[in-house]
Design an enzyme around this catalytic site. Structure first.
Site, PDB file in Angstrom:
ATOM      1  N   GLY A  81       5.781   7.055  15.030  1.00 52.82           N
ATOM      2  CA  GLY A  81       6.372   5.637  14.902  1.00 52.82           C
ATOM      3  C   GLY A  81       5.820   4.920  13.708  1.00 52.82           C
ATOM      4  N   ASP A  82       5.052   5.259  12.783  1.00 52.29           N
ATOM      5  CA  ASP A  82       4.714   4.486  11.650  1.00 52.29           C
ATOM      6  C   ASP A  82       4.520   5.242  10.252  1.00 52.29           C
ATOM      7  OD1 ASP A  82       3.739   2.362  10.486  1.00 52.29           O
ATOM      8  OD2 ASP A  82       1.459   2.623  11.303  1.00 52.29           O
ATOM      9  N   PRO A  83       5.790   5.724   9.996  1.00 48.26           N
ATOM     10  CA  PRO A  83       5.908   6.668   8.839  1.00 48.26           C
ATOM     11  C   PRO A  83       5.696   5.765   7.393  1.00 48.26           C
ATOM     12  CG  PRO A  83       8.112   5.963   9.456  1.00 48.26           C
ATOM     13  CD  PRO A  83       7.035   5.473  10.456  1.00 48.26           C
ATOM     14  N   HIS A  84       4.678   4.984   7.199  1.00 51.18           N
ATOM     15  CA  HIS A  84       4.367   4.503   6.032  1.00 51.18           C
ATOM     16  C   HIS A  84       3.856   5.438   5.204  1.00 51.18           C
ATOM     17  CE1 HIS A  84       0.251   3.513   6.032  1.00 51.18           C
ATOM     18  NE2 HIS A  84       0.484   2.978   7.474  1.00 51.18           N
ATOM     19  N   ASN A  87       0.383   7.249   5.860  1.00 52.67           N
ATOM     20  CA  ASN A  87       0.218   7.903   6.983  1.00 52.67           C
ATOM     21  C   ASN A  87       0.995   9.379   6.735  1.00 52.67           C
ATOM     22  OD1 ASN A  87      -1.139   6.026   8.398  1.00 52.67           O
ATOM     23  ND2 ASN A  87       0.634   5.429   9.567  1.00 52.67           N
TER      24      ASN A  87
END
Length: 353
Positions: A81-84, A87
Site C-alpha cells: 500500500g505504499d508504492p512511492h 519502495n
C-alpha cells in the site's frame, strides 16, 4: 512483527510469478525492534537514466508494474500500500522488487468484484453501472432515497466526466477520475470504506510512476483482463452455489434469532419498558401549520361570538339607540365585520382556502 508477516504473505502470493522479487524474511534473526530481510540490489523505479543504462524496456516495465498491482488488488486481495519510488526497485533484467511492508491493504471478495465492475463500467462509459456499483459498495446512507440519489449522482458524474467522452482510454488520467469521484462523494455525503481510500491512493501513486516510464500507457484498460476474470467468476456455478449457501445461512440465522428477539420485545412491552424512537419529517413546519389553523379557528369563534352579541343587543333594544337600532350592537357588529373580513383575506392570501 506485523511487517514481517506482510512481507512473508506477499512473497507467498508471488511465489513462481515471473518478474517480481519479494525479499525473504529471516524470522530467526528478528526481534521486537529489528526486522531482518534479504538485501535487495537495484535502482529506484523513477531513476530513468539508470533503467535505460540497464537496457530495460520502460514501456514493458510500466505495463508489468500495473499487472503486478492489479494482481494484488483484484486477485490476491492483499497489496503493498505504499508504492512511492523509494519502495520499488528495478533489478537488472527488469525484475520489480518491493521493500517496506509497513502499509498493506486488504480487499474482501465482495469489494474486489465491485471494484472490477467499476473498472468495466468505466471502460464502457456506463455511468448507470458506475452508480450501481457505488451503491453496492455500501457508501450510500440507508436513509437516502436511492432513486433520487441515483438520478442526482448520475447527473453530476456525467457533467464532470463529459470532457472524457472524446478521449481514448489511454488519455484519461485515472487520478483525475478518482479525484472527481472523491469530490462527488463529499458533495453527496457518502461514506467511503477505508480500504477503498487506500486503493485509490495506491492507484494514483502507481499511475504517476507508470506514466513516468511510459506517458502513453493505458492505466484503465490494463485492468480489463483482471476485471473481466473477476466478472466471470461471479457467474460460475461454484460462486453461485457459494452465494446461495451464504444466503441460506443468513436465513437460518434469522430464523434462529427472530423468536428470541420477539420474546425479548414482548417482555419489555409487558413490563412497560418499551421505548420507541420516532423521527418526524418536517415536524417544525407541521407544528406551525397546526398553530396557524388553531389560531384561525379561535379567531373565527371570537368573531362569531361578537356577531351573536350584536344580534342579542339589537333584539333586546339595548340603549342608547340610533334609528331604532342599539348603538352598542352596531359598534360590535362593525368590529365583527372587519375582523371577519381580515380573516377571510388572510386565508385567501395563504393560498389554502
Amino acid at each position: 512483527t506485523e511487517e514481517a508477516r506482510n512481507c512473508a504473505r506477499l512473497r507467498k502470493n508471488f511465489d513462481g510469478y515471473p518478474g517480481v522479487h519479494i525479499p525473504k524474511v529471516y524470522s530467526e534473526l528478528n526481534t521486537e525492534r529489528v526486522l531482518v530481510l534479504e538485501m535487495i540490489e537495484g535502482v529506484r523505479i523513477d531513476n530513468i537514466p539508470a533503467i535505460d543504462a540497464m537496457g530495460v524496456d520502460k514501456k514493458k516495465l510500466a505495463r508489468h508494474g500495473l499487472d503486478v498491482y492489479y494482481k494484488q488488488i483484484l486477485e490476491d486481495g492483499f497489496f503493498h500500500g505504499d508504492p512511492h519510488p523509494g519502495n520499488i526497485l528495478i533489478k537488472p533484467g527488469g525484475e520489480i522488487a518491493f521493500i517496506d511492508f509497513g502499509i498493506v491493504g486488504r480487499v474482501s471478495d465482495e469489494i474486489k468484484e465491485i471494484i472490477a465492475g467499476t473498472f468495466l463500467s468505466l471502460i464502457a462509459r456506463d455511468f448507470d453501472g458506475l452508480v450501481d456499483h457505488y451503491i453496492e459498495l455500501g457508501i450510500v446512507a440507508d436513509d437516502i432515497d436511492t432513486d433520487s440519489f441515483k438520478r442526482e449522482f448520475k447527473a453530476d458524474l456525467t457533467d464532470l466526466l463529459e470532457p472524457l467522452y472524446g478521449l481514448q482510454l489511454k488519455e484519461i488520467r485515472f487520478a483525475q477520475f478518482l479525484d472527481t469521484i472523491t469530490r462527488l462523494a463529499i458533495k453527496h455525503n457518502l461514506r467511503i470504506p477505508s480500504e477503498l481510500l487506500l486503493i485509490d491512493k495506491t492507484l494514483m501513486m502507481l499511475e504517476t510512476l507508470c506514466r513516468h516510464l511510459d506517458p502513453q500507457i493505458d492505466v484503465i484498460a490494463a485492468a480489463e483482463p483482471f476485471a473481466s476474470k473477476l466478472g466471470l467468476r461471479r457467474i460460475t456455478p461454484d460462486r453461485i452455489i457459494e452465494q446461495a449457501r451464504d444466503n441460506l445461512k443468513e436465513i437460518a440465522d434469522f430464523t434462529r434469532i427472530f423468536p428470541k428477539q420477539m420474546k425479548k420485545l414482548l417482555k419489555k412491552a409487558v413490563k412497560d419498558d418499551l421505548q420507541i424512537k420516532m423521527y418526524h419529517v418536517n415536524l417544525p413546519e407541521f407544528m406551525k401549520d397546526m398553530d396557524r389553523a388553531s389560531n384561525r379557528i379561535a379567531f373565527a369563534m371570537i368573531v362569531s361570538a361578537i356577531t351573536l352579541s350584536s344580534a342579542i343587543m339589537h333584539a333586546a333594544g339595548v340603549l342608547p339607540t340610533v334609528f331604532g337600532l342599539s348603538f352598542l350592537g352596531l359598534i360590535t357588529f362593525a368590529v365583527a365585520f372587519f375582523l371577519g373580513l381580515w380573516l377571510i383575506v388572510s386565508i385567501i392570501r395563504s393560498g389554502r382556502l
